[in-house]
Design an enzyme around this catalytic site. Structure first.
Site, PDB file in Angstrom:
ATOM      1  N   ARG A   1       0.973  -1.049   0.055  1.00  0.00           N
ATOM      2  CA  ARG A   1      -0.008  -0.123   0.040  1.00  0.00           C
ATOM      3  C   ARG A   1       0.934   1.413  -0.006  1.00  0.00           C
ATOM      4  O   ARG A   1       0.544   2.187  -0.598  1.00  0.00           O
ATOM      5  CB  ARG A   1      -0.931  -0.091   1.205  1.00  0.00           C
ATOM      6  CG  ARG A   1      -1.921   1.050   1.322  1.00  0.00           C
ATOM      7  CD  ARG A   1      -3.143   0.728   2.513  1.00  0.00           C
ATOM      8  NE  ARG A   1      -4.079   1.812   2.538  1.00  0.00           N
ATOM      9  CZ  ARG A   1      -4.394   2.634   3.632  1.00  0.00           C
ATOM     10  NH1 ARG A   1      -3.629   2.326   4.494  1.00  0.00           N
ATOM     11  NH2 ARG A   1      -5.529   3.432   3.408  1.00  0.00           N
TER      12      ARG A   1
ATOM     13  N   HIS B   1       0.329   4.666  -2.447  1.00  0.00           N
ATOM     14  CA  HIS B   1      -0.133   5.740  -1.886  1.00  0.00           C
ATOM     15  C   HIS B   1       1.250   7.033  -2.275  1.00  0.00           C
ATOM     16  O   HIS B   1       1.013   8.056  -2.301  1.00  0.00           O
ATOM     17  CB  HIS B   1      -0.219   5.689  -0.234  1.00  0.00           C
ATOM     18  CG  HIS B   1      -1.748   5.397  -0.168  1.00  0.00           C
ATOM     19  ND1 HIS B   1      -2.171   5.842   1.136  1.00  0.00           N
ATOM     20  CD2 HIS B   1      -2.358   4.434  -0.554  1.00  0.00           C
ATOM     21  CE1 HIS B   1      -3.401   5.209   1.014  1.00  0.00           C
ATOM     22  NE2 HIS B   1      -3.573   4.453   0.251  1.00  0.00           N
TER      23      HIS B   1
ATOM     24  N   ASN C   1      -4.133   8.712   4.995  1.00  0.00           N
ATOM     25  CA  ASN C   1      -2.685   8.086   5.262  1.00  0.00           C
ATOM     26  C   ASN C   1      -2.719   8.029   6.768  1.00  0.00           C
ATOM     27  O   ASN C   1      -2.095   6.976   7.548  1.00  0.00           O
ATOM     28  CB  ASN C   1      -1.373   8.997   4.750  1.00  0.00           C
ATOM     29  CG  ASN C   1      -1.433   8.842   3.362  1.00  0.00           C
ATOM     30  OD1 ASN C   1      -2.049   7.812   2.698  1.00  0.00           O
ATOM     31  ND2 ASN C   1      -0.720   9.518   2.881  1.00  0.00           N
TER      32      ASN C   1
ATOM     33  N   HIS D   1      -6.583  -5.786  -2.193  1.00  0.00           N
ATOM     34  CA  HIS D   1      -7.239  -5.993  -0.906  1.00  0.00           C
ATOM     35  C   HIS D   1      -7.876  -7.525  -0.672  1.00  0.00           C
ATOM     36  O   HIS D   1      -8.613  -8.131   0.184  1.00  0.00           O
ATOM     37  CB  HIS D   1      -8.647  -5.303  -0.922  1.00  0.00           C
ATOM     38  CG  HIS D   1      -8.582  -3.926  -0.752  1.00  0.00           C
ATOM     39  ND1 HIS D   1      -9.580  -2.912  -0.962  1.00  0.00           N
ATOM     40  CD2 HIS D   1      -7.187  -2.951  -0.634  1.00  0.00           C
ATOM     41  CE1 HIS D   1      -9.116  -1.609  -0.729  1.00  0.00           C
ATOM     42  NE2 HIS D   1      -7.745  -1.694  -0.695  1.00  0.00           N
TER      43      HIS D   1
HETATM   44  C1  HEM Z   1      -9.822   1.114  -5.466  1.00  0.00           C
HETATM   45  C2  HEM Z   1      -9.539   2.226  -4.571  1.00  0.00           C
HETATM   46  C3  HEM Z   1      -9.172   1.906  -3.084  1.00  0.00           C
HETATM   47  C4  HEM Z   1      -9.890   2.352  -1.930  1.00  0.00           C
HETATM   48  C5  HEM Z   1     -10.990   3.060  -1.924  1.00  0.00           C
HETATM   49  C6  HEM Z   1      -8.702   1.727  -0.998  1.00  0.00           C
HETATM   50  C7  HEM Z   1      -9.222   1.971   0.276  1.00  0.00           C
HETATM   51  C8  HEM Z   1      -8.417   1.211   1.475  1.00  0.00           C
HETATM   52  C9  HEM Z   1      -8.830   1.476   2.733  1.00  0.00           C
HETATM   53  C10 HEM Z   1      -9.911   2.411   3.266  1.00  0.00           C
HETATM   54  C11 HEM Z   1      -8.103   0.871   3.529  1.00  0.00           C
HETATM   55  C12 HEM Z   1      -8.121   0.294   5.019  1.00  0.00           C
HETATM   56  C13 HEM Z   1      -7.269   1.455   5.622  1.00  0.00           C
HETATM   57  C14 HEM Z   1      -7.730   1.561   7.270  1.00  0.00           C
HETATM   58  O1  HEM Z   1      -8.463   1.155   7.734  1.00  0.00           O
HETATM   59  O2  HEM Z   1      -6.878   2.356   7.744  1.00  0.00           O
HETATM   60  C15 HEM Z   1      -7.089   0.034   2.672  1.00  0.00           C
HETATM   61  C16 HEM Z   1      -6.214  -0.950   2.808  1.00  0.00           C
HETATM   62  C17 HEM Z   1      -5.289  -1.406   2.086  1.00  0.00           C
HETATM   63  N1  HEM Z   1      -5.196  -1.034   0.567  1.00  0.00           N
HETATM   64 FE1  HEM Z   1      -6.567   0.157  -0.526  1.00  0.00          FE
HETATM   65  N2  HEM Z   1      -7.835   1.161  -1.487  1.00  0.00           N
HETATM   66  C18 HEM Z   1      -7.842   1.058  -2.913  1.00  0.00           C
HETATM   67  C19 HEM Z   1      -7.126   0.581  -3.469  1.00  0.00           C
HETATM   68  C20 HEM Z   1      -5.859  -0.260  -3.273  1.00  0.00           C
HETATM   69  C21 HEM Z   1      -4.872  -0.275  -4.442  1.00  0.00           C
HETATM   70  C22 HEM Z   1      -4.741  -0.170  -5.732  1.00  0.00           C
HETATM   71  C23 HEM Z   1      -3.882  -1.028  -3.551  1.00  0.00           C
HETATM   72  C24 HEM Z   1      -2.559  -1.657  -3.965  1.00  0.00           C
HETATM   73  C25 HEM Z   1      -2.020  -1.477  -5.120  1.00  0.00           C
HETATM   74  C26 HEM Z   1      -4.404  -1.060  -2.422  1.00  0.00           C
HETATM   75  C27 HEM Z   1      -3.619  -2.035  -1.154  1.00  0.00           C
HETATM   76  C28 HEM Z   1      -4.187  -1.768   0.155  1.00  0.00           C
HETATM   77  C29 HEM Z   1      -3.603  -2.855   1.156  1.00  0.00           C
HETATM   78  C30 HEM Z   1      -2.661  -3.749   0.865  1.00  0.00           C
HETATM   79  C31 HEM Z   1      -4.261  -2.399   2.238  1.00  0.00           C
HETATM   80  C32 HEM Z   1      -4.290  -3.293   3.743  1.00  0.00           C
HETATM   81  C33 HEM Z   1      -3.059  -2.360   4.294  1.00  0.00           C
HETATM   82  C34 HEM Z   1      -2.800  -2.978   5.831  1.00  0.00           C
HETATM   83  O3  HEM Z   1      -3.117  -3.949   6.199  1.00  0.00           O
HETATM   84  O4  HEM Z   1      -1.956  -2.372   6.330  1.00  0.00           O
HETATM   85  N3  HEM Z   1      -5.554  -0.559  -1.981  1.00  0.00           N
HETATM   86  N4  HEM Z   1      -7.622   0.422   1.372  1.00  0.00           N
END
Ligand code: HEM
Ligand SMILES: *[C@@H]1O[C@H](CO)[C@@H](O)[C@H](O)[C@H]1NC(C)=O
Ligand SMILES: *[C@@H]1O[C@H](CO)[C@@H](O)[C@H](O)[C@H]1NC(C)=O
Ligand SMILES: *[C@@H]1O[C@H](CO)[C@@H](O)[C@H](O)[C@H]1NC(C)=O
Length: 323
Positions: free
Chosen positions: A66, A70, A98, A197
Site C-alpha cells: 500500500r 499511496h 494516510n 485487498h
Molecule cells: C480502489 C480504490 C481503493 C480504495 C477506496 C482503498 C481503500 C482502502 C482502505 C480504506 C483501507 C483500510 C485503511 C484503514 O482502515 O486504515 C485500505 C487498505 C489497504 N489497501 Fe486499499 N484502497 C484502494 C485501492 C488499493 C490499491 C490500488 C492497493 C494496492 C495496489 C491497495 C492496497 C491496500 C492494502 C494492501 C491494504 C491493507 C493495508 C494494511 O493492512 O496495512 N488498495 N485500502
C-alpha cells in the site's frame, strides 16, 4: 564490401528508428538493470528484508504494498509519502487517507539503512518502495514482475494532493473509475489493482456504515463483524481482514468474496454490484492466473507514474527527510 557498408547503414537506421520510437512511445526511462553496476546486491538485500518482515508479521506484506500505491498516486512514485512532517513542512503522512493508517515505515527505514551500508547514496527510497511492493506480493504467494529502476526521491510532498487524489472507501463505482482514470488507469486496471485487498486489514471506521447499513452484504458476514465494530466510536480502530477467507495469501480470494457479497469496504463491493465490472470480477474468480497477469501489468504501470529521473530529485540518505 559495398554490401557490408549498406548493411551497416541499414542497421544504424534501424537502431536510430527504434530509439526514436521508444521516445515517441513515451517509454519509461526506468531500467531493471539500473543498479547492476552501482549496487549489485541491492535487490537481494531488499528481498531478504521483505521476506523476514512478512514472515514476522503477514500483514506487513499488505502494508508495504500500500505504501507504493499511496506514493505513486500522489505526484508520482517519488518517495514523497515517506517524508516526516517538520515544524516548517507538512507532508503526506497526516493526510486523511494516510493518518493512523499507513504502516511499515520502520521496515523501509531498516531496508534503507542496510542498502546504504552496502552502497551509500546510490539507491533511492522511491525505488525501494517499488521493489518492496513486488517482493511483498511474492512473499504472500502472488505474482512477480520486473521492476524498472532509476527513480529519484522528491524534495517535496503534497498534503493536499494526498487528501484529494487517493480514493476513499465511500466512493461508488462511477467515482472509483474517475479517480483511476484521472491517473491514467482503465476500469479494468482499477479492478485488477483492487485485488490488493486480498490481504491486509481495515479499521472499523472504514467499514462501519457498510456492515450496519447496507443491504448488498451477506448477513452472516455483517453480523460476525458487528461484535468488534459496534456503532460506538470506541471501536473505531478495531481491525478486520479485507479478505476474511484467506487473509495472508495473495490470491483471488478478494474476488470470491465479492461475488458472495462479502466485500469489506463499500468501495470493494461496488466492483460487484450489478454494474459494468461484475463480469471481470467473475472472470477473476474463475481464472486466477488472468488476475495475476493483469495485476502484475497494472503494478508495472503504477510504478511508472511520473518518476523523477536524471538530475531531478535526489537520493535521500534517510527516507524520512530531504538531504
Ligand atoms: C480502489 C480504490 C481503493 C480504495 C477506496 C482503498 C481503500 C482502502 C482502505 C480504506 C483501507 C483500510 C485503511 C484503514 O482502515 O486504515 C485500505 C487498505 C489497504 N489497501 Fe486499499 N484502497 C484502494 C485501492 C488499493 C490499491 C490500488 C492497493 C494496492 C495496489 C491497495 C492496497 C491496500 C492494502 C494492501 C491494504 C491493507 C493495508 C494494511 O493492512 O496495512 N488498495 N485500502
Ligand atoms: C516537487 O518537485 C518537483 C521537482 O523536484 C516538481 O516537478 C514538482 O512540481 C514539485 N511538486 C510539488 C507538489 O511542489
Ligand atoms: C456516485 O457518487 C457521486 C458523488 O457522491 C454522485 O454524484 C453520483 O450520482 C453517484 N453515482 C451513482 C451512479 O450512484
Ligand atoms: C445508518 O444510516 C442512518 C440513516 O442514514 C444514519 O443515521 C446512521 O448513522 C448510519 N449508521 C452507521 C453505522 O453508519
Amino acid at each position: 564490401m559495398a554490401l557490408n557498408r549498406n548493411t551497416n547503414r541499414s542497421f544504424c537506421l534501424f537502431v536510430i528508428t527504434m530509439f526514436m520510437f521508444g521516445i515517441r512511445m513515451g517509454q519509461s526511462q526506468l531500467s531493471s538493470y539500473y543498479y547492476s553496476n552501482t549496487c549489485p546486491r541491492a535487490l537481494s538485500t531488499i528481498r531478504n528484508a521483505v521476506m523476514n518482515a512478512v514472515a514476522k508479521e503477514h500483514r506487513m506484506g499488505g502494508s508495504l504494498l500500500r505504501l507504493h500505491f499511496h506514493d505513486c498516486f500522489v505526484n508520482g512514485c517519488d518517495g514523497s509519502v515517506l517524508l516526516d512532517d517538520t515544524s516548517s513542512f507538512t507532508g503526506e503522512k497526516t493526510a486523511a487517507p494516510n493518518k493512523n493508517s499507513l504502516r511499515g515505515f520502520e521496515v523501509i527505514d531498516d531496508i534503507k539503512s542496510q542498502v546504504e551500508s552496502i552502497c551509500p547514496g546510490v539507491v533511492s527510497c522511491a525505488d525501494i518502495l517499488a521493489v518492496v511492493a513486488r517482493d511483498s506480493v511474492v512473499a504472500l504467494g502472488g505474482p512477480s514482475w520486473t521492476v524498472g529502476l532509476g527513480r529519484k526521491d522528491s524534495t517535496n510532498a503534497s498534503f493536499s494532493a494526498a487528501n484529494t487524489q487517493l480514493p476513499s472507501p465511500i466512493l461508488n463505482l462511477t467515482d472509483l473509475v474517475t479517480f483511476f482514470s484521472n491517473k491514467g488507469f482503465t476500469t479494468k486496471e482499477l479492478v485488477a489493482l483492487s485485488g490488493s485487498h486480498t490481504t491486509g486489514k481495515a479499521r472499523c471506521l472504514m467499514f462501519r456504515p457498510r456492515i450496519h447499513n447496507e443491504t448488498n452484504i451477506d448477513s452472516a458476514f455483517a453480523t460476525s463483524l458487528k461484535s468488534s465494530c459496534t456503532t460506538s466510536t470506541t471501536d473505531d480502530e478495531n481491525l478486520a481482514s479485507l479478505d476474511a477467507t484467506t487473509p495472508v495469501l495473495f490470491d483471488n480470494g478478494y474476488f470470491k468474496n465479492l461475488v458472495n457479497n462479502k466485500g469489506l469496504l463499500h468501495s470493494d463491493q461496488q466492483l460487484f454490484s450489478g454494474g459494468s465490472t461484475d463480469s471481470q470480477v467473475t472472470n477473476y474468480v474463475n481464472n486466477p492466473s488472468t488476475f495475476f497477469q493483469d495485476f502484475a501489468n497494472a503494478m508495472v504501470k503504477m510504478g511508472n507514474m511520473s518518476p523523477l529521473t536524471g538530475s531531478s530529485g535526489e537520493i535521500r540518505g534517510n527516507c524520512r527527510k530531504i538531504n
